[in-house]
Design a protein around this motif. Structure first.
Motif, mmCIF file in Angstrom:
data_model
loop_
_atom_site.group_PDB
_atom_site.id
_atom_site.type_symbol
_atom_site.label_atom_id
_atom_site.label_comp_id
_atom_site.label_asym_id
_atom_site.label_seq_id
_atom_site.Cartn_x
_atom_site.Cartn_y
_atom_site.Cartn_z
ATOM 1 N N ASP A 98 0.818 -1.183 -0.028
ATOM 2 C CA ASP A 98 0.122 -0.084 -0.119
ATOM 3 C C ASP A 98 0.841 1.217 -0.144
ATOM 4 O O ASP A 98 1.741 1.358 0.928
ATOM 5 C CB ASP A 98 -0.818 -0.031 1.403
ATOM 6 N N ALA A 99 0.893 2.045 -0.989
ATOM 7 C CA ALA A 99 1.631 3.210 -1.300
ATOM 8 C C ALA A 99 1.802 4.133 -0.110
ATOM 9 O O ALA A 99 2.805 4.708 0.261
ATOM 10 C CB ALA A 99 1.613 3.886 -2.405
ATOM 11 N N GLU A 100 0.464 4.376 0.602
ATOM 12 C CA GLU A 100 0.285 5.384 1.448
ATOM 13 C C GLU A 100 0.933 4.855 2.909
ATOM 14 O O GLU A 100 1.520 5.434 3.717
ATOM 15 C CB GLU A 100 -1.152 5.792 1.746
ATOM 16 N N GLU A 101 0.998 3.453 3.012
ATOM 17 C CA GLU A 101 1.339 2.768 4.165
ATOM 18 C C GLU A 101 3.052 2.402 4.212
ATOM 19 O O GLU A 101 3.395 2.311 5.116
ATOM 20 C CB GLU A 101 0.616 1.488 4.517
ATOM 21 N N HIS A 102 3.261 1.958 3.089
ATOM 22 C CA HIS A 102 4.619 1.440 3.012
ATOM 23 C C HIS A 102 5.745 2.271 2.213
ATOM 24 O O HIS A 102 6.850 1.815 2.009
ATOM 25 C CB HIS A 102 4.435 0.036 2.018
ATOM 26 N N ALA A 103 5.436 3.403 1.535
ATOM 27 C CA ALA A 103 6.125 4.257 0.817
ATOM 28 C C ALA A 103 7.361 4.728 1.839
ATOM 29 O O ALA A 103 6.979 5.052 3.001
ATOM 30 C CB ALA A 103 5.552 5.570 -0.030
ATOM 31 N N TYR A 104 8.598 4.357 1.466
ATOM 32 C CA TYR A 104 9.661 4.990 2.301
ATOM 33 C C TYR A 104 10.141 3.954 3.560
ATOM 34 O O TYR A 104 10.897 4.523 4.354
ATOM 35 C CB TYR A 104 9.744 6.291 2.675
ATOM 36 N N LEU A 105 9.340 2.609 3.280
ATOM 37 C CA LEU A 105 9.766 1.783 4.191
ATOM 38 C C LEU A 105 11.252 1.187 4.227
ATOM 39 O O LEU A 105 11.249 0.687 3.243
ATOM 40 C CB LEU A 105 8.478 0.665 4.353
ATOM 41 N N LEU A 126 7.085 -7.113 -8.572
ATOM 42 C CA LEU A 126 6.245 -6.466 -7.442
ATOM 43 C C LEU A 126 5.911 -5.053 -8.157
ATOM 44 O O LEU A 126 6.730 -4.552 -8.884
ATOM 45 C CB LEU A 126 7.285 -6.594 -6.375
ATOM 46 N N PRO A 127 5.064 -4.358 -7.494
ATOM 47 C CA PRO A 127 4.650 -2.961 -8.068
ATOM 48 C C PRO A 127 5.479 -1.903 -7.133
ATOM 49 O O PRO A 127 5.041 -0.777 -6.952
ATOM 50 C CB PRO A 127 3.262 -2.864 -7.701
ATOM 51 N N PHE A 128 6.476 -2.120 -6.923
ATOM 52 C CA PHE A 128 7.576 -1.163 -5.967
ATOM 53 C C PHE A 128 8.819 -1.559 -6.314
ATOM 54 O O PHE A 128 9.272 -2.757 -6.884
ATOM 55 C CB PHE A 128 7.459 -1.366 -4.536
#
Length: 239
Positions: A65-72, A177-179
């Motif tokens: 989830d981009a909002e939850e996992h971006a820059y993790l 994967l989408p990231f």
């Protein structure tokens, strides 16, 4: 020469102008309130991203989830597939050049890793430090299509954005994967590719915008009061 009679504005015109002025004041206030809510959202986002980016690395999420996992910050134990490298045009604080994108085969699918930046004179693998697991870095969502000015063109191997699935199709790889991972720097400080260049910075001008809208509302309100008082001064019969 006799004075000509003063032409008075119809009452309905005055009422319409007053209603429009009041409506504009309300609109400006609502826009200011919206910017205050955006300010709170942006501050929460910045705090959340800072917490993710500087924590101890964790494994890949089961679903992204981009909002939850971006820059993790994550850590991945897998071997690079150096034969499938993709160079993506970029401009960094160091200068123009390329991102070196390499795929990893993981249990969840192909994971692309941005090993870092290389200048044009160092865009071939003989100039690069040998990668070694684990891969540690920050999760970033895929960037599809290209940029505002250019598009990816897999047919001629021209890449301007890190579109993970399109890169996998171009290199005949599997489910992707989408990231991707912006990897930390590996090797000596001056080695290429130069990792760890992720820019974690968000513009936050919402307070300035809110104050601007509130100032506009105040100016309209002041002008409205002035017009009403002037009209009453010229014509005491105006209620």
């Amino acid at each position: 020469m006799s004075d000509q009679p003063t032409v008075r504005r119809p009452g309905w015109v005055t009422a319409l102008l007053l209603a429009l002025s009041v409506m504009m004041i309300v609109v400006f206030l609502l826009l200011g309130n919206w910017q205050i809510r955006r300010l709170a959202w942006k501050q929460d986002l910045i705090a959340a991203v800072d917490a993710r980016a500087f924590q101890d690395p964790v494994g890949l999420p089961d679903s992204f989830d981009a909002e939850e996992h971006a820059y993790l910050r994550v850590s991945v134990e897998a071997e690079y597939q150096q034969a499938s490298v993709v160079l993506v045009k970029t401009v960094t604080e160091i200068g123009p050049g390329y991102w070196v994108m390499m795929p990893l085969h993981t249990d969840q699918g192909i994971l692309w890793v941005n090993r870092g930046y290389v200048p044009p004179d160092f865009s071939t693998s003989e100039h690069w430090a040998t990668p070694a697991p684990p891969v540690i870095g920050l999760l970033r969502p895929t960037v599809e299509g290209g940029t505002l000015l250019e598009s990816n063109d897999p047919a001629i191997d021209r890449w301007v954005s890190r579109d993970t699935r399109e890169m996998s199709r171009a290199r005949n790889l599997g489910s992707t994967l989408p990231f991707f991972v912006d990897a930390d720097h590996q090797g000596a400080p001056g080695a290429w590719p130069r990792g760890g260049l992720t820019v974690i910075r968000f513009s936050n001008s919402h307070l300035y915008y809110a104050l601007t809208w509130y100032a506009m509302a105040a100016l309209f309100a002041g002008a409205l009061v002035y017009v009403i008082r002037s009209a009453r001064h010229k014509n005491p019969d105006v209620p």
